[in-house]
Write an enzyme that holds these catalytic residues in place. Structure first.
Site, PDB file in Angstrom:
ATOM      1  N   LYS B 192       6.424  -3.518  -4.744  1.00 47.50           N
ATOM      2  CA  LYS B 192       6.280  -2.726  -3.513  1.00 47.50           C
ATOM      3  C   LYS B 192       7.265  -1.554  -3.504  1.00 47.50           C
ATOM      4  O   LYS B 192       6.942  -0.448  -3.062  1.00 47.50           O
ATOM      5  CB  LYS B 192       6.525  -3.611  -2.288  1.00 47.50           C
ATOM      6  CG  LYS B 192       6.556  -2.861  -0.948  1.00 47.50           C
ATOM      7  CD  LYS B 192       5.263  -2.088  -0.709  1.00 47.50           C
ATOM      8  CE  LYS B 192       5.053  -1.685   0.741  1.00 47.50           C
ATOM      9  NZ  LYS B 192       6.180  -1.175   1.470  1.00 47.50           N
ATOM     10  N   GLU B 199       4.658   6.617  -3.725  1.00 44.59           N
ATOM     11  CA  GLU B 199       4.184   7.206  -2.460  1.00 44.59           C
ATOM     12  C   GLU B 199       4.995   8.456  -2.096  1.00 44.59           C
ATOM     13  O   GLU B 199       4.428   9.478  -1.717  1.00 44.59           O
ATOM     14  CB  GLU B 199       4.314   6.140  -1.367  1.00 44.59           C
ATOM     15  CG  GLU B 199       3.995   6.568   0.046  1.00 44.59           C
ATOM     16  CD  GLU B 199       4.430   5.487   1.043  1.00 44.59           C
ATOM     17  OE1 GLU B 199       3.959   4.341   0.939  1.00 44.59           O
ATOM     18  OE2 GLU B 199       5.272   5.785   1.916  1.00 44.59           O
TER      19      GLU B 199
END
Lengths: 343, 343, 343, 343
Positions: B192, B199
Site C-alpha cells: 500500500k 499515486e
C-alpha cells in the site's frame, strides 16, 4: 467522405481500416508497395506514385500524413506542388507544433489548409478508437468532422460521463466523442505533446514503484562490509519476496491508481514477471523532450516529467561521462576506487 | 461473519456499511458517540466503551482498526488487555509497515494474531469496493476472507481481465477479486505504501502537464526587459488559450493516459477550470515519504516519486529558507535584488 | 589598446575601470548620460550618441557590448550601419549562443567580425578579474588578447596550478590566465551557459543542505495528530538548534565542499542567520534554462541542474496551478480538505 | 596530549601522523599488524591487542575510532568492558547520527563519554588539515580541544576571513580554526551527513555540466531516421568539439563556480580528458542517503541532493527493472521494440 492517407505503417494502416469499416473511402500511398497492396485488398484505392495518389482524390482534397516527424517536411516538398487552392493537409503524426505553425503559414500563401492532429491510442486504436487533439482553422476542422468522429472512440457509454460536465459547459464540444478542436495551428500537437509528457511521467511512476517492490527482498541477501558500501541498517525490514504480477492485478481493482497503463503493465508482468526479454534501453520519441522545453519557456516547473525523460536518457547510457566525472572526483579527494559489479 | 470496527471516520464508517449491506454484522466503537449512533441506525451494534465493544464480539474476535496512524499504538495499548489468545487485530489504516512488524511480534507473545491491510479506494469505496493489500499469517488471512471478499470490488466483469493472466498463473490468487495476501506481516502496508508513492507520482505528472497547458498563453502577455528577467525568445509559440477542462475530457476517451485520477481531474476542472477554491497547499500523509525511505534503503532510484513528494513540501512553503539562501548568494556575487511578485 | 564599451551598468562600468587601470583606453556609451559622465571622470572618453561613439574609435574598431540579452539585437540594428569592414563586435553579455551563430553569419556578410564572450565574476570582477569564455575566429580572438588578458585574473599565483596540467598539455592555452578561446562562434556563450547551469546546481545543493540544518529542531515543536498530517516517528532525532552561520564558516576550512559560493553564503549568514531581508523569490536569467534545453537536445540527463532551475520557478509561485490540481484530486478521491498554514 | 587510535586505514593513519608531527603522542591499534608497524616506525606506540591498547593509554583515556560505520558497534562491544568511568570514546568515522544518540545514552550509564566527530578532508587532510564537526557534551569536547585544534587546518590565513563575521559573532567559536562544536550527541555526524549530502549535489552539478559540454558535438554525428528516434532539429547548434580539460582550468580562474571539487576535476581531466580508466559505477557511502531520509522526516524538499544520489544508484544498474517495465509498457501500447545500442 474520402480521405487520402500517406504513410501506411502501424498507425496509418489501422486508421484507414477503421475509416473504411465505417463507410469512408480511402486512397492510400506509401514508399512500400506491399503496404499499399495490403490495404487495397481491404478496399482502399492504391496509387503508384504521389502524383497518381493526388489525381485520385476528390476536390477539395483531404490528405492525411501519418509519417515519422523527421520526414514530414521532405514529403511536403514533393506533395505541395501537386495540390491546389482549397485542398487540405492533415499531419496526424508526431510533429513538433513549431513546425505546424511554420507550415500553416507557408501553406496559407498557396491557399492550402493545414490541420495538425495529435493522435493517441497506439495499436489498440483500431478497435478502441483514437483520441484526437486538433489544431487549425474552425471551418476546415468542421469540414473534416466526419473523419474525426469515426476515428475517435465516440461517446458510446463504455466510458462513464464526467458528473460535473453539464450540458451548458459541453455545448458544441466534441470532447466526449474523443476528438477536440483545441485551438489554432499547432494547438493539436501542443496538447498531444503535453499528453505524451504526462505519459512519460505516469509510466515512470509505475516503473519506479514496481522496482521498489521487486527489491523488497534485499534484506535476504548478504551484504559486503567495507568503507565503500552503505550497510543496510535494518535487513529485517526487507524480507519480502513480492509477486509483482499479482500486485499489478489487484491494483487494477478498485485502487486509486487504476489506469490503462497499469492494465498493460499487468499484462506484461503476467507474461513474464522478470520481463527478461527487455534490456531496459528506453527510447524517447520527441514529445517528452518538447514538453520540457515548452515548460522551461513558460517558466513552469516540471520536475516529474523531466525526471521521467532523464531516466530514459540514462537507460541508454547517456549519463556515462557524468558518472566517470563523479568517479574521478571520488578518486581525487578520497582515494576511492570504483567497485566492480556484483556477479 | 462478525467484525468489530474501531474508528468510524469516513473510511471506517463506509466499510461497515458495505459489510452490513452484504450480510455481515458489525460491532462498532469510536471516540465520538454520534458516529456510533449513526451506524447503529443502519444496523450496527454500538458500544459504550472499549470494554463493552470487546464484550460484544464473538470469539475468536476480529477487531478492525481504522484510525490515523499516529494514534494506533495508543489505542492498541488500551485494547490488548481486553483481548484473548486467538483473537485477531486488523490494522486497515495507513500504518508504517515497520510498526506492523513490531506489533505482530509483540502480539504473538500474547497469542493474538495481527493482520495489516492497506486499503485503497477513498470515498468511492462504499460503492466501488476497496482494493485490499494484506499482510500476515496465511491461516488468519484465510479466516478473514469473507470480510475481504465483501470489502473488495469482486471480479464482477466491470474491469476487463488481463489477457496474459492464465488460470495457472492465477490459481489460488484472489487478486482479480480485488484483495491479495501479499506476504508476511507488514507486506500489506508495504505494498500500500508503494501504491501511494506511485499515486503521488501519477498525480504530479498530470498536475505538471495541466500547468504547462494553462500557461500556453504566456506569449500574449507583456514581458519586462531587464537583466533579471529571461526574455521569451518566441512569443509566437505561446499564443494558445487552452480549455483545460475539455482537454481533460478528450483525454479520457481512447488516449494512452486514461485513468481514474484523470476522471477525477476532469470532474474538478469542469466544476471550475481555475480551481479557485484551492490554495494549492498539498498535504502528504506518510506513505509517500516512507516509499522514498524504503527506496533509498534498497538503493533503488525513485526520482519521479521523490519529485512528486518534494513538490508537496514546497507547496507548503518548506523550501522558503533554501530560497532565501539562493537570493542571498545572488545578492552576494551579482548584486542582484529580488524582484517583487507581479500584481 | 582601445576598446569601445556600450552598456555601462554594474558589469560594463567595472570592466572599463579594470581596463583603464591597466593602461587601456576606453570610449563609452550608454542610454544614461550619468553613467557616461561617471566613467568620464575616471578617464574614459564619453560620447553623446552612438554615431559619436563610433566616430571616436580607432579602426579596426573594437566595440564591446555589455547589455541585457533582450536588447542586444535592437542595439545591433542601430550600430551595424555605423561600422565598417574589419570592425569587431564583442558581445560580453548573456546572449543565447544561438543568437551568436545567427549574428556572426549575418555580420560576416558585411565584413564585420563577431566575438562572443561569456563573462563570469560578478561584482567582484573589478578586483579579482573576470573569467572569460570566448567564441569566434582565431585571428580576431588573438587580436583582442590584450583586452582579455587584462580583464582576466591572470596567472598570478593566488590560484594554485593544476598538478596534472603539464606544459605540453597547456601549450598555447591561456586558460591559466583566466580566459580561453573555446571554439567557433557561440562557443564562448555555450560554455558560459553551462557554467551558469552548473552554478544553479551548486547553489541549490548548498541551499537545500542549509535548509535541512535549519529544520533539525522540528522534534522540539508540537505536532498535530490527524489523518492529514504525517506523524514524526522519532522526534528525539530532531532536537538540534544548529548555528548555520558557524557551520558555514567551519565548512570553509579544509572540507570537501569549500568554494567561493560557500564563502559568499557564510558572509550572508553571518550578517543575518535568518536571512530575513530575503523573501525567497529567486530570479533566473536565461542560461540555466538554455542549459537544460541544450542538454535535452543532446539527450544528456541533467536531473540536478533541472531541479535547481525548477526550484526557482516554484519560488516565484509558478507551480501554483499544479498544486491546485493536486488538491482538487485529493478532494476528489479522498474528501481531503486543504490544511491552512500554521501561524 | 595522548590519543588512542583504532582503525589505521587511509584516514586514521594520516590523522595519527598529523597529530604526532605537532607534538601529540599516539597509541595505535588495527586488525592488520602491518598498519600498526608502519605507524610505530613513525613514532606511535603499537599494541598487540585491544586490551594491550587500552592498558597503554593514560586516564582518562581518549580512544578515537576511525572505522567503517558497519563495524563500529561490533568493535565497541569489545572495547567497552576494557574502559572505565571517565574515559572518552570518539567516533570520527561516518556513523549515522542515530547511532551516536543511542551509543551516548548507553555509554553514559557506564560513565563513559562519547563524542561524535564528522571528519572531512579526505586524503589531503594530512597536509591541509581536516574540517571537524563535533557533537557531545561541552566539557568533554573542550577537554579534547588540543587534538581537534591540531587535526583542523587552523586559522593560518590561507583562507580569507568572512567579512561579516564580527568578533562578537565569533566569540568563543573555533569555526575559523576548522573545528566546531555543533551541538549535543549526534550533532557532529548530523552536520557531516548534510555536508556529504551537499557534496553529492555539488559533484553531480559539475558532472552533468561536463557531460553537456562533451556532447556539444552531436550535430556532427549522423542520425537515424525512424519513428523511435527523435530527430535533432538543429544540428548546426551542436558543432562544438570542446576541450573539457581547458574549460575546467579556465573556470578555476575568477568564475563564480570555483571550488576545491573543481580543482580536483580539472586535475583528473588534465590527466585524461576521456576519463577512460573509470567505468562510471559510482558508490555511495551512507551520508547521502541519510541526508535524504532526514530531509523527508523534516518535510524539507531536497530535489537536487536526491537527484544526485539517484544518479549514483542508476550508475550501478539499480534502475534496470524500472527501465524494463518502461520498455514493456511501450511494447504494450505502441508495439515499440527496444533499439539496440549504437556501436
Amino acid at each position: 467522405m474520402q480521405i487520402g492517407m500517406i504513410g501506411l505503417g502501424r498507425m496509418g494502416s489501422n486508421m484507414v481500416q477503421r475509416l473504411m469499416k465505417n463507410g469512408h473511402s480511402a486512397v492510400v500511398f506509401d514508399a512500400r508497395a506491399q503496404s499499399i497492396e495490403d490495404l487495397h485488398k481491404l478496399g482502399a484505392t492504391g496509387s503508384s506514385s504521389l502524383a497518381d495518389f493526388v489525381s485520385k482524390l476528390e476536390k477539395p482534397r483531404a490528405v492525411w500524413m501519418m509519417l515519422p516527424a523527421a520526414i514530414v517536411d521532405n514529403e511536403l516538398t514533393k506533395l505541395i506542388p501537386l495540390l491546389e487552392d482549397g485542398d487540405i493537409i492533415i499531419d496526424g503524426g508526431n510533429s513538433h507544433y513549431h513546425d505546424d505553425i511554420r507550415r500553416a503559414a507557408m501553406l496559407k500563401q498557396k491557399g492550402i489548409h493545414y490541420v495538425d492532429v495529435g493522435t493517441s491510442g497506439g495499436v489498440f486504436g483500431l478497435q478502441r478508437g483514437y483520441c484526437l487533439m486538433i489544431g487549425g482553422e474552425t471551418a476546415t476542422v468542421q469540414h473534416l468532422s466526419p473523419i474525426f468522429a469515426t476515428l475517435a472512440p465516440g461517446a458510446d457509454g463504455t466510458v462513464e460521463g464526467t458528473p460535473n460536465r453539464t450540458e451548458v459547459a459541453a455545448a458544441g464540444s466534441t470532447a466526449e466523442q474523443g476528438f477536440l478542436h483545441c485551438g489554432p495551428h499547432g494547438a493539436g500537437h501542443f496538447v498531444k505533446m503535453v499528453h505524451n509528457g504526462i505519459e512519460y511521467g505516469l509510466m515512470a511512476a509505475y516503473a519506479e514503484g514496481f522496482n521498489v517492490l521487486r527489491h523488497a527482498n534485499i534484506g535476504l541477501q548478504t551484504a559486503e562490509i567495507d568503507a565503500e558500501t552503505t550497510p543496510l541498517s535494518h535487513p529485517e525490514y526487507y524480507q519480502y519476496n513480492l509477486d509483482v504480477a499479482e500486485i499489478s492485478e489487484v491494483w487494477r481493482r478498485g485502487s486509486v491508481i487504476t489506469s490503462w497503463l497499469l492494465d498493460l503493465t499487468a499484462d506484461a508482468l503476467h507474461a513474464d514477471p522478470a520481463l527478461s526479454q527487455y534490456a531496459g534501453r528506453v527510447s524517447d520519441s520527441g514529445e517528452g523532450r518538447w514538453t520540457i522545453s515548452a515548460a522551461i519557456d513558460e517558466g513552469v516547473p516540471t520536475p516529474v516529467l523531466s525526471a521521467a525523460l532523464y531516466g530514459r536518457f540514462s537507460s541508454r547510457g547517456n549519463d556515462d561521462f557524468a558518472n566517470q566525472v563523479l568517479s574521478a572526483m571520488r578518486a581525487g579527494f578520497g582515494g576511492h576506487h570504483e567497485k566492480p559489479p556484483v556477479k
